[in-house]
Design a protein around this motif. Sequence first.
Motif, short mmCIF file in Angstrom:
data_model
loop_
_atom_site.label_atom_id
_atom_site.label_comp_id
_atom_site.label_asym_id
_atom_site.label_seq_id
_atom_site.Cartn_x
_atom_site.Cartn_y
_atom_site.Cartn_z
N LEU A 57 91.02 -26.50 64.86
CA LEU A 57 91.78 -25.38 64.32
C LEU A 57 90.87 -24.45 63.55
O LEU A 57 90.00 -24.89 62.81
CB LEU A 57 92.89 -25.87 63.38
N GLN A 58 91.11 -23.14 63.72
CA GLN A 58 90.29 -22.14 63.05
C GLN A 58 91.09 -20.88 62.79
O GLN A 58 91.84 -20.43 63.66
CB GLN A 58 89.07 -21.79 63.90
N PRO A 59 90.93 -20.27 61.60
CA PRO A 59 91.47 -18.93 61.41
C PRO A 59 90.53 -17.92 62.06
O PRO A 59 89.35 -18.21 62.27
CB PRO A 59 91.49 -18.77 59.89
N GLU A 60 91.04 -16.74 62.40
CA GLU A 60 90.18 -15.68 62.90
C GLU A 60 89.43 -15.06 61.73
O GLU A 60 90.04 -14.61 60.76
CB GLU A 60 91.00 -14.62 63.61
N LEU A 61 88.11 -15.05 61.80
CA LEU A 61 87.29 -14.66 60.66
C LEU A 61 87.37 -13.18 60.34
O LEU A 61 87.39 -12.34 61.24
CB LEU A 61 85.83 -15.05 60.91
N ILE A 62 87.39 -12.87 59.04
CA ILE A 62 87.44 -11.47 58.59
C ILE A 62 86.43 -11.21 57.47
O ILE A 62 86.52 -10.21 56.78
CB ILE A 62 88.86 -11.08 58.12
N HIS A 63 85.49 -12.13 57.25
CA HIS A 63 84.47 -11.99 56.20
C HIS A 63 85.11 -11.82 54.83
O HIS A 63 84.87 -10.84 54.12
CB HIS A 63 83.52 -10.83 56.53
N ILE A 76 98.25 -22.72 60.92
CA ILE A 76 97.11 -21.81 60.98
C ILE A 76 97.28 -20.76 62.07
O ILE A 76 96.50 -19.79 62.15
CB ILE A 76 95.79 -22.60 61.19
N PHE A 77 98.30 -20.89 62.90
CA PHE A 77 98.47 -20.00 64.06
C PHE A 77 98.55 -18.54 63.63
O PHE A 77 99.34 -18.16 62.76
CB PHE A 77 99.73 -20.39 64.84
N GLN A 78 97.70 -17.72 64.27
CA GLN A 78 97.62 -16.27 64.03
C GLN A 78 97.12 -15.89 62.64
O GLN A 78 97.16 -14.72 62.26
CB GLN A 78 98.97 -15.60 64.30
N LYS A 79 96.63 -16.86 61.87
CA LYS A 79 96.13 -16.56 60.52
C LYS A 79 94.70 -16.05 60.59
O LYS A 79 93.91 -16.44 61.46
CB LYS A 79 96.19 -17.82 59.64
#
Length: 258
Positions: A57-63, A76-79
């Motif tokens: 599982l991974q969030p989409e990175l935004i720095h 975590i979906f779509q986070k």
Amino acid sequence: MNFLTGHFFYNGKPLASAPLWGMSVLKSGNMRFRWNETNPVREKFFSSICAEKRKALQPELIHSKTVYEVSSADEIFQKKGDGILTSNKFIVPAVTVADCMPVFVYDKNSNVFGVLHSGWKGTGIAAEAFYMLNKKYGSNPDDLCFVLGPHINSCCYSIDKKRAEYFSENFGSSCVSSIDGNKYSLSLTDANLYLLRKIGIPDGNIFVSKECTCCFKENGAFKYGSFRRQTSSLPQDLPLEEKQKHFTVQAAFVFYSF
């Protein structure tokens, strides 16, 4: 093996009962992750690591310094964010990195584990993870173990004066050093060590990788994908989205070896 793996350390000794941290390498292929995309290379990579009931599982990175603490996959979906923590042994927390520092976390007391993406904008995310663990689980600095994974080292990381001043003011003067008066080298290791020591994490609970993702070679070949190295010959004004097609992203993750 197409990825490296290692232990968490407690009082200077490896923890045999703890989860392991892992990271893909250049030859693993591109581990890029976006919610609106599919990546067969990434899916194949994690299918070889995850047992039947486990899921990466991974969030989409935004720095950012945003960290999620989850107990199930749907949380975590779509986070979007840059860190994920869990106590569920059937979850494999993951982030992606390409010169930025992966920070692996394990709480010996609560058995919460996870991984953080710490680039220059996100330096400080380790403190956010600590505050979250302290608030929810009562985690103490003495119980926490951190691994600072492979990332671009000061030998290859030059920054401008403004960014150097920011790091010196917030993460200690030792993390920057002057190159020629206008350029400075940045040590993400020293910046994060300053932060972890300020929190109170014992040195014996911190392991630091010495390998630089930009220049480290193994058997004469580059071991890691690197944003700086692989995009250095591209036009400076090329949009970031185009540059992202030209470098190899690594997956950094934590997993239990059942």
